[in-house]
Design a protein around this motif. Structure first.
Motif, PDB file in Angstrom:
ATOM      1  N   SER A   1       0.816  -1.067  -0.194  1.00 39.93           N
ATOM      2  CA  SER A   1      -0.017  -0.115   0.079  1.00 39.93           C
ATOM      3  C   SER A   1       0.809   1.286  -0.069  1.00 39.93           C
ATOM      4  CB  SER A   1      -0.945   0.045   1.010  1.00 39.93           C
ATOM      5  OG  SER A   1      -0.336  -0.161   2.374  1.00 39.93           O
ATOM      6  N   PHE A   2       2.286   1.104  -0.561  1.00 37.23           N
ATOM      7  CA  PHE A   2       2.942   2.303  -0.710  1.00 37.23           C
ATOM      8  C   PHE A   2       3.276   2.733   0.591  1.00 37.23           C
ATOM      9  CE2 PHE A   2       0.587   2.097  -4.684  1.00 37.23           C
ATOM     10  CZ  PHE A   2       1.566   1.769  -5.694  1.00 37.23           C
ATOM     11  N   GLY A   3       3.295   1.986   1.779  1.00 43.35           N
ATOM     12  CA  GLY A   3       3.661   2.572   3.200  1.00 43.35           C
ATOM     13  C   GLY A   3       2.649   3.006   3.738  1.00 43.35           C
ATOM     14  N   GLN A   4       1.481   3.132   3.358  1.00 41.05           N
ATOM     15  CA  GLN A   4       0.392   3.513   4.107  1.00 41.05           C
ATOM     16  C   GLN A   4      -0.278   2.822   4.965  1.00 41.05           C
ATOM     17  OE1 GLN A   4      -1.499   7.169   2.647  1.00 41.05           O
ATOM     18  NE2 GLN A   4      -3.623   6.485   3.332  1.00 41.05           N
ATOM     19  N   ILE A   5      -0.633   3.123   6.312  1.00 44.50           N
ATOM     20  CA  ILE A   5      -1.442   2.095   7.046  1.00 44.50           C
ATOM     21  C   ILE A   5      -2.747   3.114   7.581  1.00 44.50           C
ATOM     22  CG2 ILE A   5      -1.404   0.766   9.194  1.00 44.50           C
ATOM     23  CD1 ILE A   5       1.216   0.071   8.667  1.00 44.50           C
ATOM     24  N   GLY A   6      -3.905   2.416   7.894  1.00 41.42           N
ATOM     25  CA  GLY A   6      -4.977   2.850   8.720  1.00 41.42           C
ATOM     26  C   GLY A   6      -6.084   3.594   7.624  1.00 41.42           C
ATOM     27  N   PRO A   7      -7.264   4.120   8.274  1.00 41.33           N
ATOM     28  CA  PRO A   7      -7.151   4.361   9.665  1.00 41.33           C
ATOM     29  C   PRO A   7      -7.379   3.050  10.740  1.00 41.33           C
ATOM     30  CG  PRO A   7      -8.784   5.734   8.453  1.00 41.33           C
ATOM     31  CD  PRO A   7      -8.214   4.543   7.399  1.00 41.33           C
ATOM     32  N   ILE A   8      -6.574   3.261  11.717  1.00 42.38           N
ATOM     33  CA  ILE A   8      -6.473   2.114  12.627  1.00 42.38           C
ATOM     34  C   ILE A   8      -6.348   2.619  14.176  1.00 42.38           C
ATOM     35  CG2 ILE A   8      -3.853   1.878  12.263  1.00 42.38           C
ATOM     36  CD1 ILE A   8      -3.976  -1.249  12.800  1.00 42.38           C
ATOM     37  N   GLU A   9      -7.131   1.990  15.092  1.00 36.29           N
ATOM     38  CA  GLU A   9      -7.167   2.475  16.317  1.00 36.29           C
ATOM     39  C   GLU A   9      -5.590   2.232  16.963  1.00 36.29           C
ATOM     40  OE1 GLU A   9      -9.953   0.572  18.664  1.00 36.29           O
ATOM     41  OE2 GLU A   9     -11.638   1.757  17.831  1.00 36.29           O
ATOM     42  N   MET A  10      -5.204   3.069  18.023  1.00 37.99           N
ATOM     43  CA  MET A  10      -3.809   3.239  18.370  1.00 37.99           C
ATOM     44  C   MET A  10      -3.767   1.758  19.243  1.00 37.99           C
ATOM     45  SD  MET A  10      -2.227   5.954  17.825  1.00 37.99           S
ATOM     46  CE  MET A  10      -1.354   6.780  19.032  1.00 37.99           C
ATOM     47  N   LYS A  11      -4.860   1.485  19.980  1.00 39.42           N
ATOM     48  CA  LYS A  11      -4.557   0.252  20.845  1.00 39.42           C
ATOM     49  C   LYS A  11      -4.294  -0.855  20.003  1.00 39.42           C
ATOM     50  CE  LYS A  11      -9.804  -0.520  21.348  1.00 39.42           C
ATOM     51  NZ  LYS A  11      -9.579  -1.923  20.800  1.00 39.42           N
ATOM     52  N   GLN A  12      -4.534  -1.094  18.600  1.00 42.71           N
ATOM     53  CA  GLN A  12      -4.116  -2.249  17.944  1.00 42.71           C
ATOM     54  C   GLN A  12      -2.917  -2.459  17.225  1.00 42.71           C
ATOM     55  OE1 GLN A  12      -7.390  -2.757  14.661  1.00 42.71           O
ATOM     56  NE2 GLN A  12      -8.790  -1.677  15.969  1.00 42.71           N
ATOM     57  N   LEU A  13      -2.139  -1.166  17.776  1.00 48.15           N
ATOM     58  CA  LEU A  13      -0.569  -1.117  17.199  1.00 48.15           C
ATOM     59  C   LEU A  13       0.190  -1.698  18.416  1.00 48.15           C
ATOM     60  CD1 LEU A  13      -0.843   2.400  15.893  1.00 48.15           C
ATOM     61  CD2 LEU A  13      -1.017   0.233  14.613  1.00 48.15           C
ATOM     62  N   ASN A  14       1.540  -1.982  17.755  1.00 44.40           N
ATOM     63  CA  ASN A  14       2.483  -2.230  19.003  1.00 44.40           C
ATOM     64  C   ASN A  14       2.709  -1.173  19.809  1.00 44.40           C
ATOM     65  OD1 ASN A  14       5.527  -1.880  19.650  1.00 44.40           O
ATOM     66  ND2 ASN A  14       5.341  -3.950  19.006  1.00 44.40           N
TER      67      ASN A  14
END
Length: 237
Positions: A160-173
């Motif tokens: 995805s050319f480096g793009q992630i999200g929208p994603i909730e912060m609590k789902q991230l490392n």
């Protein structure tokens, strides 16, 4: 071989049911429902409330409730419990609201950071020297993030050319979440190491969580599930 229920045309015995409950991993769900029933058994509601809950089914079939009772009786529900199980969804909704609605706002405030969403760009690579080189190339404007992420990133963001999200912060490392929490949109962040990978990030957008009706119900469900888990542990263990 005692018959405990009739399902369709078949009579089912305890010898058939109990091994299935165990092999299919259904005992935790049964324990959950048992502790919920303990809490609901002292509550009651009107028949009008029941009709409102089943309004769609009753609109399609005026005899829906009586048919549902007959089916439950065939499935082994005691006659004295039929009314309770017909009312159960209404009682459950009331219990959840009564018990947890007053805790929603404070819970939301304490967990808001985790509910906030982010859109960000990321490059991950095991070669830390390469990551540092890519960072300097990005910082100098020599290369653009999308092209480098697509070519060098070892994570799913490469597609995805480096793009992630929208994603909730609590789902991230957690390390990544802290990095993005203090980041400024559009500002390239210096490389950090996460799980052995060199990581470059750039926050694109932060979407603040709002306490709307959907979030309110989500938090009530969260609090209710925590309550059920505690009750199961206390009652069964």
């Amino acid at each position: 071989m005692a018959v405990i229920a009739t399902i369709g045309k078949r009579e089912v015995s305890a010898d058939e049911v109990f091994p299935l409950l165990s092999s299919c991993g259904l005992w935790p769900q049964i324990m959950r429902e048992m502790v919920i029933d303990r809490a609901l058994c002292s509550l009651d509601c009107s028949f009008d409330e029941v009709e409102v809950y089943y309004r769609k089914q009753l609109a399609d079939d005026a005899g829906f409730i009586d048919k549902r009772k007959r089916q439950m009786a065939l499935e082994g529900v005691d006659e004295n419990s039929l009314e309770f199980y017909i009312k159960r969804p209404v009682l459950l909704a009331r219990f959840r609201e009564t018990m947890f609605a007053g805790k929603v706002e404070n819970t939301f405030l304490s967990m808001k950071t985790g509910f906030d969403k982010v859109v960000f760009s990321m490059i991950r690579n095991r070669n830390h020297e390469l990551v540092r080189e890519l960072y300097f190339r990005l910082e100098s404007g020599e290369e653009n993030f999308a092209a480098l992420a697509s070519k060098y990133s070892e994570g799913r963001e490469a597609s995805s050319f480096g793009q992630i999200g929208p994603i909730e912060m609590k789902q991230l490392n957690p390390v990544l979440a802290r990095n993005l929490h203090t980041a400024q949109p559009g500002v390239l962040n210096a490389p950090i190491v996460i799980d052995g990978l060199g990581v470059i990030t750039c926050l694109r957008e932060k979407i603040n969580a709002r306490l709307d009706d959907t979030m309110r119900q989500r938090i009530i469900t969260l609090l209710f599930d925590e309550w059920v888990k505690k009750e199961v542990e206390e009652y069964f263990y």
